[in-house]
Design a protein around this motif. Sequence first.
Motif, PDB file in Angstrom:
ATOM      1  N   UNK A  90      15.167   7.109  12.389  1.00 47.04           N
ATOM      2  CA  UNK A  90      15.833   7.247  11.092  1.00 47.04           C
ATOM      3  C   UNK A  90      15.447   8.580  10.460  1.00 47.04           C
ATOM      4  N   UNK A  91      16.352   9.539  10.538  1.00 43.23           N
ATOM      5  CA  UNK A  91      16.093  10.853   9.943  1.00 43.23           C
ATOM      6  C   UNK A  91      15.994  10.737   8.426  1.00 43.23           C
ATOM      7  N   UNK A  92      15.015  11.415   7.859  1.00 45.75           N
ATOM      8  CA  UNK A  92      14.838  11.403   6.416  1.00 45.75           C
ATOM      9  C   UNK A  92      13.833  10.390   5.933  1.00 45.75           C
TER      10      UNK A  92
ATOM     11  N   UNK B 233       0.842  -1.177   0.000  1.00 37.61           N
ATOM     12  CA  UNK B 233       0.000   0.000   0.000  1.00 37.61           C
ATOM     13  C   UNK B 233       0.879   1.229   0.000  1.00 37.61           C
ATOM     14  N   UNK B 234       0.505   2.209   0.819  1.00 35.28           N
ATOM     15  CA  UNK B 234       1.399   3.345   1.017  1.00 35.28           C
ATOM     16  C   UNK B 234       2.722   2.876   1.583  1.00 35.28           C
ATOM     17  N   UNK B 235       2.657   1.843   2.413  1.00 36.69           N
ATOM     18  CA  UNK B 235       3.848   1.186   2.946  1.00 36.69           C
ATOM     19  C   UNK B 235       3.944  -0.234   2.429  1.00 36.69           C
ATOM     20  N   UNK B 236       5.083  -0.897   2.583  1.00 39.07           N
ATOM     21  CA  UNK B 236       5.268  -2.256   2.053  1.00 39.07           C
ATOM     22  C   UNK B 236       4.489  -3.290   2.856  1.00 39.07           C
ATOM     23  N   UNK B 237       4.249  -4.440   2.254  1.00 44.11           N
ATOM     24  CA  UNK B 237       3.678  -5.571   2.970  1.00 44.11           C
ATOM     25  C   UNK B 237       4.647  -6.002   4.072  1.00 44.11           C
ATOM     26  N   UNK B 238       4.108  -6.338   5.260  1.00 44.84           N
ATOM     27  CA  UNK B 238       4.952  -6.596   6.423  1.00 44.84           C
ATOM     28  C   UNK B 238       5.032  -8.064   6.807  1.00 44.84           C
ATOM     29  N   UNK B 239       4.613  -8.962   5.944  1.00 42.80           N
ATOM     30  CA  UNK B 239       4.774 -10.382   6.237  1.00 42.80           C
ATOM     31  C   UNK B 239       6.266 -10.733   6.179  1.00 42.80           C
ATOM     32  N   UNK B 240       6.697 -11.582   7.104  1.00 41.92           N
ATOM     33  CA  UNK B 240       8.112 -11.991   7.197  1.00 41.92           C
ATOM     34  C   UNK B 240       9.042 -10.785   7.387  1.00 41.92           C
ATOM     35  N   UNK B 241       8.662  -9.896   8.289  1.00 49.32           N
ATOM     36  CA  UNK B 241       9.468  -8.685   8.528  1.00 49.32           C
ATOM     37  C   UNK B 241      10.579  -8.912   9.544  1.00 49.32           C
ATOM     38  N   UNK B 242      10.276  -9.628  10.640  1.00 50.39           N
ATOM     39  CA  UNK B 242      11.232  -9.743  11.742  1.00 50.39           C
ATOM     40  C   UNK B 242      12.488 -10.486  11.273  1.00 50.39           C
ATOM     41  N   UNK B 243      13.631  -9.860  11.456  1.00 51.82           N
ATOM     42  CA  UNK B 243      14.905 -10.452  11.064  1.00 51.82           C
ATOM     43  C   UNK B 243      15.297 -10.176   9.625  1.00 51.82           C
ATOM     44  N   UNK B 244      14.390  -9.595   8.811  1.00 57.63           N
ATOM     45  CA  UNK B 244      14.686  -9.341   7.402  1.00 57.63           C
ATOM     46  C   UNK B 244      15.446  -8.026   7.245  1.00 57.63           C
ATOM     47  N   UNK B 245      15.963  -7.788   6.036  1.00 56.13           N
ATOM     48  CA  UNK B 245      16.611  -6.511   5.730  1.00 56.13           C
ATOM     49  C   UNK B 245      15.587  -5.383   5.812  1.00 56.13           C
ATOM     50  N   UNK B 246      16.072  -4.179   6.060  1.00 54.33           N
ATOM     51  CA  UNK B 246      15.157  -3.054   6.251  1.00 54.33           C
ATOM     52  C   UNK B 246      14.418  -2.684   4.972  1.00 54.33           C
ATOM     53  N   UNK B 247      15.065  -2.761   3.833  1.00 57.78           N
ATOM     54  CA  UNK B 247      14.401  -2.479   2.557  1.00 57.78           C
ATOM     55  C   UNK B 247      14.280  -3.801   1.801  1.00 57.78           C
ATOM     56  N   UNK B 248      13.451  -4.699   2.315  1.00 62.66           N
ATOM     57  CA  UNK B 248      13.447  -6.090   1.860  1.00 62.66           C
ATOM     58  C   UNK B 248      12.507  -6.344   0.688  1.00 62.66           C
ATOM     59  N   UNK B 249      11.445  -5.529   0.528  1.00 59.05           N
ATOM     60  CA  UNK B 249      10.433  -5.808  -0.495  1.00 59.05           C
ATOM     61  C   UNK B 249      10.905  -5.285  -1.839  1.00 59.05           C
ATOM     62  N   UNK B 250      11.158  -6.183  -2.753  1.00 61.16           N
ATOM     63  CA  UNK B 250      11.651  -5.788  -4.081  1.00 61.16           C
ATOM     64  C   UNK B 250      10.591  -4.988  -4.824  1.00 61.16           C
ATOM     65  N   UNK B 251      11.046  -3.907  -5.446  1.00 56.38           N
ATOM     66  CA  UNK B 251      10.140  -3.099  -6.251  1.00 56.38           C
ATOM     67  C   UNK B 251       9.413  -2.021  -5.477  1.00 56.38           C
ATOM     68  N   UNK B 252       9.473  -2.029  -4.138  1.00 57.59           N
ATOM     69  CA  UNK B 252       8.791  -0.973  -3.391  1.00 57.59           C
ATOM     70  C   UNK B 252       9.672   0.278  -3.368  1.00 57.59           C
TER      71      UNK B 252
ATOM     72  N   UNK C 173      11.120   2.681  -1.523  1.00 58.36           N
ATOM     73  CA  UNK C 173      11.511   3.120  -0.186  1.00 58.36           C
ATOM     74  C   UNK C 173      12.134   4.517  -0.250  1.00 58.36           C
ATOM     75  N   UNK C 174      12.116   5.203   0.882  1.00 56.92           N
ATOM     76  CA  UNK C 174      12.818   6.490   0.976  1.00 56.92           C
ATOM     77  C   UNK C 174      14.319   6.238   0.884  1.00 56.92           C
TER      78      UNK C 174
END
Length: 245
Positions: free
Chosen positions: A156-158, A108-127, A129-130
């Motif tokens: 995280x500034x910015x 959505x406005x933000x990425x899907x959060x399934x499998x977030x814990x332990x993953x890279x911060x910008x993990x969703x390909x194609x989203x 990110x700032x």
Amino acid sequence: MGELGLNKIMGALLATALVMMGLATLPSLVFGGGDHGGDHEEPATLSEKMCTQFHYCVEIAEAASAGAAEEVFDLGAALAGADISRGERTFAGQCATCHTIAAGGANGTGPNLHNTVGADKARVAGFNYSGALSNAEGGWTYENLDAWLKSPAGYMRGTSMSFAGIKRDADRANVIAYLAANTEGAPAFPAPMAAPAPAEGEAVPAEGEAVPADGEAVPAEGEAAPAQGQAAPAEEAPAEEVQPT
């Protein structure tokens, strides 16, 4: 000049001196700032100093004690006691506007959060990110998630995420536990902090042993502890030895 005229001049000079002395002491008499012979304590607060030195008496809030220790948030203990159902409700009320969490859910406005814990911060390909998040190092550990959810802009500034954050520690722990429940093979929760070490000279009870209340005697080794409300048995005096006659 006669003696009478000289007396008048001396009297006028004396009266003038007395008037000047009176004017010099008038503020002290009116405002009470002078020392009237008693032993005065040094003003202890800023309000008292203002009142003593400038005769301006107002109540000024004193700063909090600098020695007060700030309470440390134990994330491990909070996660161990977290309520996943409450986390789901908090997520639905504060996060679901911008995020999905189901496996394969759309961004959505933000990425899907399934499998977030332990993953890279910008993990969703194609989203999109700032820049701040795209270049951020490390992954979403439990500690990083806690700091992010408390204040994304502070962590995280910015970042382009305008969410103000979840301020209550328990609510954040519930949401993090819900994210972990929606992460396949999520890392184990961090261990709770160790209990503070006992003060020097303080007895440490053995495992399973009750801690004696203040003022209660500690039973000797091998002696049963008195039941609650029961007085400890008094020491028996040694029997008097009878000398043979």
